[in-house]
Design a protein around this motif. Sequence first.
Motif, short mmCIF file in Angstrom:
data_model
loop_
_atom_site.label_atom_id
_atom_site.label_comp_id
_atom_site.label_asym_id
_atom_site.label_seq_id
_atom_site.Cartn_x
_atom_site.Cartn_y
_atom_site.Cartn_z
N TYR A 153 -3.56 -3.83 65.53
CA TYR A 153 -3.49 -3.29 64.17
C TYR A 153 -4.22 -1.95 64.07
O TYR A 153 -3.82 -1.08 63.29
CB TYR A 153 -4.07 -4.29 63.16
CG TYR A 153 -3.89 -3.83 61.73
CD1 TYR A 153 -2.69 -4.05 61.06
CD2 TYR A 153 -4.90 -3.14 61.07
CE1 TYR A 153 -2.50 -3.61 59.77
CE2 TYR A 153 -4.73 -2.69 59.77
CZ TYR A 153 -3.53 -2.92 59.12
OH TYR A 153 -3.35 -2.47 57.84
N LEU B 64 -1.57 0.62 64.86
CA LEU B 64 -0.33 0.71 64.09
C LEU B 64 -0.51 0.58 62.59
O LEU B 64 0.38 0.99 61.84
CB LEU B 64 0.65 -0.37 64.57
CG LEU B 64 1.08 -0.33 66.03
CD1 LEU B 64 1.96 -1.52 66.37
CD2 LEU B 64 1.82 0.98 66.32
N GLN C 66 5.55 0.10 57.33
CA GLN C 66 4.70 0.26 58.51
C GLN C 66 3.79 -0.95 58.69
O GLN C 66 3.48 -1.35 59.82
CB GLN C 66 3.87 1.54 58.38
CG GLN C 66 2.98 1.84 59.58
CD GLN C 66 3.77 2.14 60.84
OE1 GLN C 66 4.91 2.57 60.77
NE2 GLN C 66 3.16 1.92 62.00
N ALA D 68 3.29 -3.22 61.96
CA ALA D 68 1.97 -3.49 62.55
C ALA D 68 1.73 -4.98 62.72
O ALA D 68 1.32 -5.45 63.79
CB ALA D 68 0.88 -2.86 61.68
N SER E 73 1.71 -7.16 66.10
CA SER E 73 0.45 -7.88 66.34
C SER E 73 0.70 -9.34 66.66
O SER E 73 0.13 -9.89 67.63
CB SER E 73 -0.45 -7.75 65.10
OG SER E 73 -1.62 -8.50 65.25
#
Length: 572
Positions: free
Chosen positions: A29, A32, A276, A280, A284
């Motif tokens: 995380y 991203l 986004q 992320a 993850s």
Amino acid sequence: MPPGMAFALLTSVPPVFGLYTSFFPVLIYTLLGTGRHLSTGTFAVLSLMTGSAVERLVPEPLSGNLSGIEREQLDAQRVGAAAAVAFGSGALMLGMFALQLGVLATFLSEPVVKALTSGAALHVLVSQLPSLLGVPLPRQIGCFALFKTLAAVLTALPRSSPAELTISALSLALLVPVKELNVRFRDRLPTPIPGEIAMVLLASVLCFTSSLDTRYNVQIVGLLPGGFPQPLLPSLAELPRILADSLPMALVTFAVSASLASIYADKYSYTIDSNQELLAHGVSNLVSSLFSCFPNSATLATTSLLVDAGGNTQLAGLFSCMVVLSVLLWLGPLFYYLPKAVLACINISSMRQMFFQMRELPQLWRISRVDFAVWTVTWVAVVTLSVDLGLAVGVVFSMMTVVCRTQRVQCLALGLAEGTELYRPLRESHKVPGLCILSYPAPLYFGTRGQFRRVLEWHLGLGEGSKEAPKTDGPPDAAAEPVRVVVLDCSGVTFADAAGAREVVQLASRCRDAGIHLLLAQCNASVLGTLTQAGLLDRVTPEQLFVSVQDAAAHALERLELSGPKTCTVWV
């Protein structure tokens, strides 16, 4: 770190996998994510949902008496199932990112999310009672699991362990006041008091020096394997079975994470990208599942802790990664004698913020009775049924309240405010004979077309709808004069479907047959396109379409050849 190990127990996997889930997702995380203050890792609600799925996919044998090798095999199967759920959840979020479905977060309203987390906190509390009391009980899953667990605990209460009950009481006596001190004096404390770490160390030392595990059969964590697990692709054969579990987890992950990120983004004046965030959290969960991690999301407690400690970027999460890394590489043996009852107490104390969300209910009642009803229905469904079914009930009920509110039409009398060209609500308004302006402030679709028809029939004196007066706040004699010109204000019609468009076309035909001149004002491009495709321009001319209500009203007054005050009745 201690919450990660504690939440692993909720997931029905060994504690070390909670450490893995507190390490890999944070790193991903950081690269991203767009939430600067967000911390990811283990989350109680997701852990509880994952644990229910794991218990259903890999149930414990009815005999309950497993050898060491059989226990290791069972744990390995459960770890694989939890990783498969994380893989499926991550894949679904990546699919949502590819379709740019970040807007889906708006369908999980704030009352639904808060009721979900508050109800799940009660599930967490009840599920930890066997560990608090030292009573080994099989985990209940499915509907009414909370009540089944309570009944099983009450039945097994005489068999509770005095040693583990004492450890639990002392742990809560330390953890709860420390949590309260950290909240009340957060502005005065240079850094939050590490009550959980202190409790873990004290309990480990006490258990080791007193041999509580051998003398009183206290359940302990045991050996934490050093290093990292080998990357392993979860069994793809399990994906069809876990899809029904992965979908609600993906929605909860995204909703909670996006909501928490938005709170801190608004507080510190920056923006987040919801799509986004999908990427992320999808990456993850997907990547961390290769390292035997279970589903993860943003964490309320850790995020608040990092913010209080002064963290202002995603890099602050790397500090917690360093702590977890040191435990995995060097400090793991120190937690060998940690009683599992302490981890259960950490789980319960970490629910403090979720439980206290119920204090907002009186204010919610004053602000919006509908939102209060959504909160209550969702909470009751989560508590009585299960977390995932409760989420579904909450979302459906929330959507139903939106649909029901579109059925309500309120009437207001408006007039041209003196000295302006704006139509405003007037307490005393004189109706222009023969002119009526109708404003419909709701989407025009199959669910509202009937109400739309009845309201217009009554005000225009068309058909049987004029015999029954709908509930309005306007003057009772507003429709007494025969209407010769009607202005339909479409500014409140955000969209129209085929059924709603056909209703407007039929209205235009009936007005033409009745000798009523129909004018349309402020139709947005989408609504106007739908009406055009439905054949509206076959009933009206382009000269009967206006950009504003003011222009339409002026045209109507000219048509009626009236002079004097240009006030009229507007029905909303």
